[in-house]
Design a protein around this motif. Structure first.
Motif, PDB file in Angstrom:
ATOM      1  N   ASP A 363      41.626  39.308  36.911  1.00 37.56           N
ATOM      2  CA  ASP A 363      41.008  40.227  35.761  1.00 37.56           C
ATOM      3  C   ASP A 363      40.639  41.439  36.091  1.00 37.56           C
ATOM      4  O   ASP A 363      41.068  42.246  34.988  1.00 37.56           O
ATOM      5  CB  ASP A 363      39.407  39.315  35.477  1.00 37.56           C
ATOM      6  N   GLY A 364      40.397  41.979  37.033  1.00 41.72           N
ATOM      7  CA  GLY A 364      40.199  43.315  37.298  1.00 41.72           C
ATOM      8  C   GLY A 364      41.643  44.458  37.353  1.00 41.72           C
ATOM      9  O   GLY A 364      41.657  45.198  36.692  1.00 41.72           O
ATOM     10  N   LEU A 365      42.501  43.558  37.922  1.00 40.13           N
ATOM     11  CA  LEU A 365      43.855  44.167  37.897  1.00 40.13           C
ATOM     12  C   LEU A 365      44.491  44.373  36.425  1.00 40.13           C
ATOM     13  O   LEU A 365      45.028  45.319  36.101  1.00 40.13           O
ATOM     14  CB  LEU A 365      44.727  43.483  38.862  1.00 40.13           C
ATOM     15  N   ALA A 366      44.377  43.076  35.552  1.00 38.25           N
ATOM     16  CA  ALA A 366      44.699  43.053  34.491  1.00 38.25           C
ATOM     17  C   ALA A 366      44.028  44.399  33.529  1.00 38.25           C
ATOM     18  O   ALA A 366      44.583  45.201  32.761  1.00 38.25           O
ATOM     19  CB  ALA A 366      44.790  41.975  33.867  1.00 38.25           C
ATOM     20  N   ASP A 400      44.405  33.695  37.352  1.00 39.78           N
ATOM     21  CA  ASP A 400      44.592  34.094  38.481  1.00 39.78           C
ATOM     22  C   ASP A 400      46.110  33.653  39.005  1.00 39.78           C
ATOM     23  O   ASP A 400      46.593  32.527  38.581  1.00 39.78           O
ATOM     24  CB  ASP A 400      43.642  33.498  39.441  1.00 39.78           C
ATOM     25  N   TRP A 401      46.794  34.464  39.753  1.00 41.44           N
ATOM     26  CA  TRP A 401      48.084  34.220  40.189  1.00 41.44           C
ATOM     27  C   TRP A 401      48.325  33.281  41.281  1.00 41.44           C
ATOM     28  O   TRP A 401      47.755  33.819  42.476  1.00 41.44           O
ATOM     29  CB  TRP A 401      48.796  35.422  40.265  1.00 41.44           C
ATOM     30  N   MET A 487      54.630  44.847  38.741  1.00 44.91           N
ATOM     31  CA  MET A 487      54.700  45.920  39.475  1.00 44.91           C
ATOM     32  C   MET A 487      53.972  47.040  39.048  1.00 44.91           C
ATOM     33  O   MET A 487      53.444  48.144  39.849  1.00 44.91           O
ATOM     34  CB  MET A 487      56.344  46.574  39.180  1.00 44.91           C
ATOM     35  N   MET A 488      53.426  47.129  37.664  1.00 43.54           N
ATOM     36  CA  MET A 488      52.455  48.045  37.131  1.00 43.54           C
ATOM     37  C   MET A 488      50.996  47.914  37.810  1.00 43.54           C
ATOM     38  O   MET A 488      50.353  49.154  38.199  1.00 43.54           O
ATOM     39  CB  MET A 488      52.469  47.798  35.750  1.00 43.54           C
ATOM     40  N   PHE A 489      50.555  46.849  38.033  1.00 36.48           N
ATOM     41  CA  PHE A 489      49.116  46.715  38.382  1.00 36.48           C
ATOM     42  C   PHE A 489      48.938  46.966  40.070  1.00 36.48           C
ATOM     43  O   PHE A 489      48.304  47.503  40.448  1.00 36.48           O
ATOM     44  CB  PHE A 489      48.504  45.488  38.093  1.00 36.48           C
TER      45      PHE A 489
END
Length: 840
Positions: A363-366, A400-401, A487-489
């Motif tokens: 959630d926070g990373l997205a 969540d991954w 890669m972006m987050f």
């Protein structure tokens, strides 16, 4: 001198190793501005396919262009350890030798995986060489090498300490063949024929029952409730009661939950928390027991009645249906087609199962990633930009991954267990009794660090400082979420910057009919077969210039044939030029003819537009415009003009200057043939075209007025020839013409047929711009001639009507490129002129 015939096999021999040995591919010139690309690492599982060829062709065109513009270019190569795919290949290889993975042991198995990697890594490098890609081999990396392992371990430990990584029991996608967890993105859905099976669940202590519709009757052994909607008037009275679970000799509760949709099926849903993600959430809300009824290979386990233990899922379904029917508990079978998830790697049906796994909190990373894309100076620029919206839609609703995989080949999870305690760290904990987690990390976890871990991160290396963030990434749209988003987050979370400035998204390669290439359809294309047949220059140019990025490319071999013919045309034109400029010592541009000024103006215009298209990654437009210039302006017209002035040093200089520029413009796409021809030039600015300077726009050569004059001549020559061709007029037909222009007279071979007085026979008028001519020739007009003329008139009328409609469309005129609109207007005027002549 160039050989008489273009032979791509001979032309492409030896050059690659020569470039490589001379260090042309290497980065490190600190006097230049840096420019970097990291290659999307191919899996070390076999041969590169046409999609890889497409991807690296684009990157090599960019890096060669930037290198010629004077940048210190780093194109960093590498390969991916591809955990699931490689492990599956090695397991099969060992099995063929009669060796069981588990009996072999972890250490020996990993040795076998490394043997595989070295074997296929060499194959991939050979294929890169065949494609002519100019990567810096001194900087090559592997996603499982020591440096990347250090980076991956640090990220895991740091994330764990921040609370971004956690271990928990959740419903996950389970691959029963590979016996490992899969992320949602590793599950491929396809439509399959199935059914809604309506089962009778009897209400305890009554003669009533609930009609429970399910697509998976074999999972009823794990049911711990049935759910109805609290607002469903049909079932309100049953909430809080129980039903008898078939064959299990126990009662389960009837609960009220929003998951039960009154409009779907019967409105009654069986709840199996351990084997369905939605049911798992329902179970959490109602504190239901989670009963796993399958083994890791998806056979039924001891939580099922003895009769079913050891059966496959499929066999258990058939047996359960037979037993339900016999017990009068099967009400109806309702056929349906629905989507079923399969493992991307093994192809087997994925089984949702409760497992303890490691997860990344998303959630926070997205949220952070979405925020970055609102910042002009730190966002990733997508080309085409519509793919940014696709990324945003995925990141707005992501789960969540799951990052742990039940494999041996990969980055082993840096977690140790002892007496219920968990230790996570860069090194094993001190003391005895600690046992490391057996699982490895999802391959995408290490690939997500690729733009900076390959440059030495977490250490503050010189390469990291110089080449990160990367300048661009080239990839296909099907892995935007798999890889680009991650890669972006990761880059933002770990370094506070974007991983790359531009993200070029190309489409997939399909067959001529637009179908996806697959083994079952037998429509795959081996790029190396195409290279053998047409040469790598033809393949690269075709792949790069056929369609706009983001659009799927329909592979058509006839277009490869056309590309080979185009290269052959350039070859033959170059032979003529080289024969005529042999011995030229220096370029001189004194006493330019109108035709010299015309081709120089056209050349400078194409240089200007080529740079603009290359900078905006518009390779298809680059291809269209340079083709028109090279084929029509240079080969078909200027070379013909030059034949009448071949002794002039000025014309020789123009020929040399323009040919050199053409070779440089084409070099990023056709590296081998352009190098071959460049080496034959009498005047060069570098020992190799690879390190020569890319053309720059020179306004001093632009002469618009003279260009209009020569364009008028060319149009007149074309119109004159067309009239003669269309009417089968012989060479000796007499002509009256209103000009003594030497080029026109020579090009049309009119020296011996010009007259001053008209002849009293049928004549044909030719007019273009200020030039006019009358051709005298009479023959009996056949029915065939009349039919041909009528067809030409009708075709022209249809084309004129279409162009008039197009130009009358205000929306088109406002939005289409100005050059394209002007081109339509010019063509319309010419067609109207042709029609007037034909109908006269």
């Amino acid at each position: 001198m160039l050989d008489t015939k273009y032979d791509h096999i001979k032309v492409e021999e030896n050059k690659y190793n020569d470039w490589k040995e001379k260090g042309y591919f290497n980065s490190g010139d600190k006097t230049k501005q840096p420019y970097s690309i990291v290659i999307p690492p191919p899996n070390v599982t076999g041969k590169l396919h046409i999609g890889h060829a497409y991807n690296v062709s684009i990157q090599d065109a960019i890096i060669r262009y930037k290198r010629m513009q004077g940048f210190d270019t780093l194109w960093l190569p590498g390969m991916d350890h591809a955990a699931i795919a490689t492990e599956a290949k090695v397991v099969k290889r060992l099995k063929d030798q009669g060796i069981n993975k588990y009996e072999y042991g972890r250490e020996k198995f990993l040795d076998a995986c490394w043997d595989w990697t070295h074997e296929y890594g060499g194959t991939i490098r050979d294929q890169w060489a065949a494609m002519g890609i100019s990567v810096d081999y001194n900087k090559e990396r592997f996603t499982l090498d020591e440096g990347l392992n250090k980076a991956v371990t640090k990220v895991f430990v740091d994330y764990y300490n921040k609370g971004l990584i956690y271990r928990g029991e959740k419903i996950i996608n389970w691959d029963p063949a590979a016996k490992t967890a899969l992320s949602n993105e590793e599950v491929i859905y396809s439509e399959e024929k199935s059914a809604f099976y309506h089962l009778k669940y009897k209400i305890t202590g009554t003669e009533e029952y609930l009609d429970v519709a399910t697509t998976r009757p074999e999972t009823l052994f794990g049911d711990t409730a049935v759910a109805v909607n609290k607002d469903d008037e049909r079932y309100k009275k049953y909430i809080g009661m129980t039903v008898e679970l078939p064959f299990m000799n126990k009662s389960i509760p009837i609960i009220a939950d929003e998951h039960a949709d009154m409009e779907k099926g019967t409105g009654v849903v069986k709840i199996t928390p351990a084997h369905d993600p939605n049911d798992f959430e329902v179970g959490n809300r109602h504190n239901l027991e989670r009963i796993c009824i399958m083994n890791d290979d998806a056979t039924m386990n001891e939580n099922c009645p003895a009769k079913y233990v050891g059966m496959t899922r499929e066999d258990a379904r058939e047996a359960v249906l037979e037993d339900l029917k016999a017990a009068d508990l099967l009400l109806e079978i309702e056929p349906l087609v629905h989507e079923v998830g399969h493992s991307e790697r093994t192809g087997v049906m994925v089984e949702p199962m409760i497992k303890e796994q490691w997860f990344v909190k998303m959630d926070g990373l997205a949220e952070q990633l979405l925020k970055i894309q609102t910042e002009k100076d730190n966002k990733v620029n997508f080309v085409p930009d519509r793919f940014e919206n696709l990324l945003k839609s995925w990141m707005t609703d992501c789960h969540d991954w799951c990052i742990s995989r039940q494999l041996w080949w990969g980055h082993r999870i840096p977690a140790w267990y002892k007496d219920g305690e968990i230790y996570v760290g860069m090194e094993a904990p001190e003391g005895e009794g600690w046992k490391q987690d057996e699982d490895v990390l999802d391959t995408w976890f290490s690939s997500a660090l690729w733009p900076f871990s390959t440059l030495g991160w977490p250490d503050k290396t010189e390469d990291l400082e110089r080449f990160y963030p990367n300048d661009c990434l080239v990839t296909a749209y099907d892995i935007i979420f798999f890889w680009v988003a991650r890669m972006m987050f990761q880059s933002e979370e770990l370094n506070g910057v974007r991983p790359f400035k531009d993200c070029i998204i190309h489409g997939l390669i399909r067959d001529k009919e637009g179908r996806k290439m697959s083994k079952s359809l037998g429509n795959g294309v081996d790029p190396f077969d195409m290279i053998d047949k047409y040469g790598v220059d033809a393949l690269r140019y075709y792949l790069n210039t056929d369609v706009a990025f983001g659009t799927d490319l329909r592979f058509d071999e006839t277009k490869l044939t056309s590309t080979w013919n185009y290269i052959n045309k350039i070859w033959n034109a170059s032979r003529f030029v080289l024969m005529n400029i042999e011995g030229l010592k220096e370029l001189t541009f004194d006493n330019l003819t109108d035709e010299d000024k015309w081709i120089l103006t056209k050349y400078e215009k194409i240089v200007k537009s080529s740079i603009a298209h290359m900078d905006k990654y518009e390779f298809n437009l680059f291809g269209t415009e340079t083709y028109s210039f090279i084929y029509d302006d240079f080969c078909s017209n200027y070379i013909e003009f030059a034949k009448f002035n071949s002794e002039s040093n000025t014309t020789k200089s123009v020929l040399c200057y323009v040919l050199t520029g053409i070779l440089k413009l084409l070099h990023p796409f056709m590296p081998f043939v352009t190098e071959e021809i460049y080496q034959m030039l009498p005047i060069k600015d570098a020992e190799s075209i690879m390190i020569s300077e890319y053309p720059k726009y020179d306004k001093s050569f632009v002469d618009k007025e003279t260009t209009k004059v020569v364009e008028e001549k060319i149009e007149f020559i074309k119109a004159f020839r067309n009239v003669k061709t269309e009417n089968n007029i012989p060479k000796d037909a007499k002509v009256i013409i209103n000009t003594n222009d030497e080029i026109i007279i020579k090009m049309l071979k009119l020296q011996d047929v010009m007259i001053n007085e008209p002849e009293d026979i049928k004549s044909y008028d030719v007019k273009s711009g200020s030039y006019e001519a009358t051709i005298f020739y009479e023959k009996e007009e056949t029915e065939e001639d009349k039919a041909l003329k009528e067809k030409q008139i009708n075709d022209l009328k249809a084309s004129i009507a279409r162009r008039k409609n197009l130009l009358a469309n205000e929306n088109y005129v406002a939005k289409a490129p100005e050059a394209l609109v002007n081109k339509e207007r010019e063509t319309l005027a010419k067609e109207e002129e042709q029609l007037a002549l034909l109908t006269k």
